[in-house]
Design a protein around this motif. Structure first.
Motif, PDB file in Angstrom:
ATOM      1  N   HIS A 245      -2.892   0.893   6.426  1.00 36.71           N
ATOM      2  CA  HIS A 245      -2.963  -0.538   6.103  1.00 36.71           C
ATOM      3  C   HIS A 245      -1.808  -1.302   6.757  1.00 36.71           C
TER       4      HIS A 245
ATOM      5  N   HIS B  20      -4.721  -3.923  -9.734  1.00 39.21           N
ATOM      6  CA  HIS B  20      -5.679  -5.032  -9.778  1.00 39.21           C
ATOM      7  C   HIS B  20      -7.003  -4.718  -9.088  1.00 39.21           C
ATOM      8  N   LYS B  21      -7.019  -3.721  -8.202  1.00 45.42           N
ATOM      9  CA  LYS B  21      -8.243  -3.546  -7.399  1.00 45.42           C
ATOM     10  C   LYS B  21      -9.391  -2.961  -8.215  1.00 45.42           C
TER      11      LYS B  21
ATOM     12  N   ASN C 131       3.726  -8.414  -6.231  1.00 46.65           N
ATOM     13  CA  ASN C 131       3.342  -8.691  -4.845  1.00 46.65           C
ATOM     14  C   ASN C 131       2.471  -7.562  -4.315  1.00 46.65           C
ATOM     15  N   GLY C 132       1.588  -7.105  -5.207  1.00 47.31           N
ATOM     16  CA  GLY C 132       0.582  -6.132  -4.825  1.00 47.31           C
ATOM     17  C   GLY C 132       1.150  -4.806  -4.345  1.00 47.31           C
TER      18      GLY C 132
ATOM     19  N   SER D 267      -2.851  -0.183  -6.397  1.00 49.99           N
ATOM     20  CA  SER D 267      -3.263  -1.557  -6.735  1.00 49.99           C
ATOM     21  C   SER D 267      -3.960  -1.530  -8.090  1.00 49.99           C
TER      22      SER D 267
ATOM     23  N   THR E 253       1.130  -4.074  -1.347  1.00 51.20           N
ATOM     24  CA  THR E 253       1.851  -4.418  -0.116  1.00 51.20           C
ATOM     25  C   THR E 253       3.353  -4.238  -0.336  1.00 51.20           C
TER      26      THR E 253
ATOM     27  N   ALA F 169      -3.864   2.614  -2.959  1.00 44.67           N
ATOM     28  CA  ALA F 169      -4.281   1.262  -3.354  1.00 44.67           C
ATOM     29  C   ALA F 169      -5.615   1.293  -4.097  1.00 44.67           C
TER      30      ALA F 169
ATOM     31  N   ASP G  16      -0.358   5.863  -0.149  1.00 46.30           N
ATOM     32  CA  ASP G  16      -0.960   4.554  -0.387  1.00 46.30           C
ATOM     33  C   ASP G  16      -2.250   4.822  -1.157  1.00 46.30           C
TER      34      ASP G  16
ATOM     35  N   SER H 226       0.403  -4.595  -9.044  1.00 44.28           N
ATOM     36  CA  SER H 226       0.322  -3.178  -8.667  1.00 44.28           C
ATOM     37  C   SER H 226       1.418  -2.399  -9.359  1.00 44.28           C
TER      38      SER H 226
HETATM   39  C1  LIG Z   1      -5.524   0.889   1.845  1.00 45.20           C
HETATM   40  C2  LIG Z   1      -4.801  -0.335   1.367  1.00 45.20           C
HETATM   41  N1  LIG Z   1      -3.476  -0.284   1.196  1.00 45.20           N
HETATM   42  C3  LIG Z   1      -2.777  -1.344   0.750  1.00 45.20           C
HETATM   43  C4  LIG Z   1      -3.388  -2.534   0.474  1.00 45.20           C
HETATM   44  C5  LIG Z   1      -2.572  -3.693  -0.023  1.00 45.20           C
HETATM   45  O1  LIG Z   1      -2.822  -3.854  -1.382  1.00 45.20           O
HETATM   46  P1  LIG Z   1      -2.502  -5.218  -2.168  1.00 45.20           P
HETATM   47  O2  LIG Z   1      -3.630  -6.150  -1.861  1.00 45.20           O
HETATM   48  O3  LIG Z   1      -2.478  -4.792  -3.599  1.00 45.20           O
HETATM   49  O4  LIG Z   1      -1.204  -5.738  -1.693  1.00 45.20           O
HETATM   50  C6  LIG Z   1      -4.786  -2.643   0.652  1.00 45.20           C
HETATM   51  C7  LIG Z   1      -5.475  -3.914   0.397  1.00 45.20           C
HETATM   52  O5  LIG Z   1      -6.635  -4.084   0.622  1.00 45.20           O
HETATM   53  C8  LIG Z   1      -5.500  -1.508   1.105  1.00 45.20           C
HETATM   54  O6  LIG Z   1      -6.828  -1.561   1.294  1.00 45.20           O
END
Ligand SMILES: Cc1ncc(COP(=O)(O)O)c(C=O)c1O
Length: 485
Positions: free
Chosen positions: A117, A227-228, A90-91, A225, A93, A199, A197, A237
């Motif tokens: 975020h 995946h990013k 679940n990313g 992340s 997040t 990400a 964070d 993630s």
């Molecule tokens: C700075 C930041 N933190 C957290 C997240 C959340 O990441 P995820 O999409 O992997 O849930 C994002 C998503 O764009 C982000 O830009």
């Protein structure tokens, strides 16, 4: 890192072997390896449906891993230099929610950057913790937030001696890496737990020209992340705990709280494979991404009216280094906003990551090629050739009002709300988060007082034609406020 061991992909292997056994399924999912799937789903996903598996105790359990999944997560911890690593379907997040839940309880204070975020806010709502904000620096010329610097952290610590943890966003979306190692040291000296964070940083540990990764900077718990910017599937993630982090078991429990009990095994296998790829080839892959991005940046800066910042951003006190694979392409010299540039690029079949102010953000990864970079450059060149250059004006951002937090986000979430006409809102408690781009930093968040200063800032931004993000009524004729008892 044990390079020999990193060749292994235990979970991906186990999944593959299981699929080859062609078991007759009397378990979920109900489409039974595709046979019962809707025709369009079959046409869209084809034979992939035969491997649509999750919640197979025959393979391993995400929340009580004892077999190949456990080994896969141990290999990830070794690759990233963590004490323990958790996979997320679940990313980031979920990772951010889990790390806040693990270390903060109701009423605990956590220092956060103003532009954190939305998942940070979710973590606060779930845990009942109170935010206290570190001031973020802002680059008016480039229209990007730089995040907090050591001085803003020191000021937040001085104002909130009760704080239990601090959370940093590192690097920013635009690839700007703050002075994290220094801030971690300050935070630890004051007994704060450091959550990061990250990400946008799953690739950082694999090339010396990229900013140092958060674990290397001494952070306690880091959400990435995968995946990013590396090779795993969207939604996947990792959450890393440093060696010896005393909250590690609570992090494990919190990860089970915020994730599905039916994790898709492709997601987990793709994390296993992405880790192997980075561990074995990460340096060459990032070398390629850096090479392509550096070439692109040079050529973008040669186009009239277009600019793309680089290493000179370290002239800002808050910035230690830049992830050069991020291209923040500024069109202000052509009089175009980021939104307008995005639309023009889309007509050339180019889709960017985000827009703000007068720029768009294009991500370059090792998945790019000379051809994809040429397409981006060609798209930008066409815009430069079809628009007159204009005199570039620096954005004079009004200073953001000081936040006055009077209610925990969790309390604001549960409170009765009403839409109130903006001119009547002075003194009310805001029940939503209102952000203008630029600066992309909330002017007010749920649980904060709508002071005269906040309302004057909103008026000024609206008068200047800026649009808001995050509010229920995007015109801001009304604002969601907490209904008084
Ligand atoms: C700075 C930041 N933190 C957290 C997240 C959340 O990441 P995820 O999409 O992997 O849930 C994002 C998503 O764009 C982000 O830009």
């Amino acid at each position: 890192m044990n390079k020999e061991a990193q060749k292994r992909t235990p979970f991906a292997d186990a999944l593959e072997e299981y699929c080859q056994q062609q078991m007759v399924p009397f378990h979920t999912p109900g489409h039974k390896l595709g046979t019962g799937a809707p025709c369009r789903e079959q046409a869209l996903f084809g034979t992939a449906l035969r491997q649509d598996l999750g919640l197979m105790y025959a393979l391993d359990d995400l929340f009580q891993p004892e077999g190949p999944l456990r080994e896969a997560m141990e290999l990830a911890a070794d690759a990233y230099g963590a004490g323990r690593t958790f996979f997320s379907v679940n990313g980031t997040t979920a990772c951010i929610e889990a790390m806040i839940l693990a270390v903060c309880g109701p009423g605990d204070t956590v220092l956060i950057p103003r532009e954190a975020h939305r998942s940070v806010l979710s973590g606060l709502i779930l845990s009942g913790a109170m935010p206290a904000y570190m001031e973020s620096r802002y680059a008016g010329r480039e229209e990007v937030s730089l995040g907090p610097d050591p001085a803003s952290l020191q000021a937040a610590i001085a104002a909130h001696g009760e704080a239990k943890a601090v959370l940093f966003t590192y690097p920013t979306y635009d690839g700007l890496a703050g002075r994290l190692a220094e801030m971690v040291q300050i935070a630890h000296q004051h007994g704060l737990i450091v959550l990061v964070d990250e990400a946008h940083g799953a690739h950082l540990a694999f090339h010396e020209d990229l900013p140092a990764d958060a674990l290397a900077c001494g952070a306690d718990c880091v959400a990435q992340s995968t995946h990013k910017l590396t090779g795993s599937l969207t939604q996947t993630s990792m959450l890393h705990c440093r060696k010896g982090f005393p909250y590690t078991e609570r992090v494990a429990a919190a990860m089970a709280l915020v994730q599905s009990t039916s994790p898709h095994y492709w997601f987990l296998a793709s994390l296993d494979l992405a880790r192997q790829q980075m561990a074995l080839e990460g340096r060459e892959l990032e070398e390629k991404a850096l090479f392509l991005a550096r070439q692109a940046r040079k050529q973008l800066n040669a186009l009239s009216g277009i600019s793309c910042f680089g290493g000179e951003m370290t002239r800002y006190e808050a910035v230690e280094s830049l992830d050069e694979t991020k291209l923040t392409i500024d069109f202000s010299g052509l009089g175009l906003t980021g939104r307008e540039a995005e639309r023009l690029l889309r007509t050339a079949h180019i889709e960017v990551e985000l827009t703000a102010g007068h720029h768009v953000l294009a991500l370059v990864t090792f998945g790019d090629t000379e051809k994809s970079i040429q397409t981006l450059l060609e798209g930008c060149r066409t815009i430069a050739c079809t628009h007159e250059t204009v005199e570039r004006k620096d954005t004079a951002e009004p200073p953001l009002p000081q936040p006055r937090v009077v209610m925990a986000p969790r309390e604001a979430w549960y409170a009765e709300k009403e839409a109130m006409a903006r001119p009547l809102c002075a003194g009310q408690i805001c029940a939503e988060t209102i952000t203008f781009y630029p600066p992309g930093i909330p002017v007010v968040a749920a649980g904060e007082v709508l002071t005269g200063e906040v309302l004057a800032y909103i008026d000024q931004k609206l008068n200047e034609g800026y649009v808001t993000n995050g509010a229920a009524d995007s015109s801001l004729d009304t604002i969601q406020v907490v209904r008084k008892g």
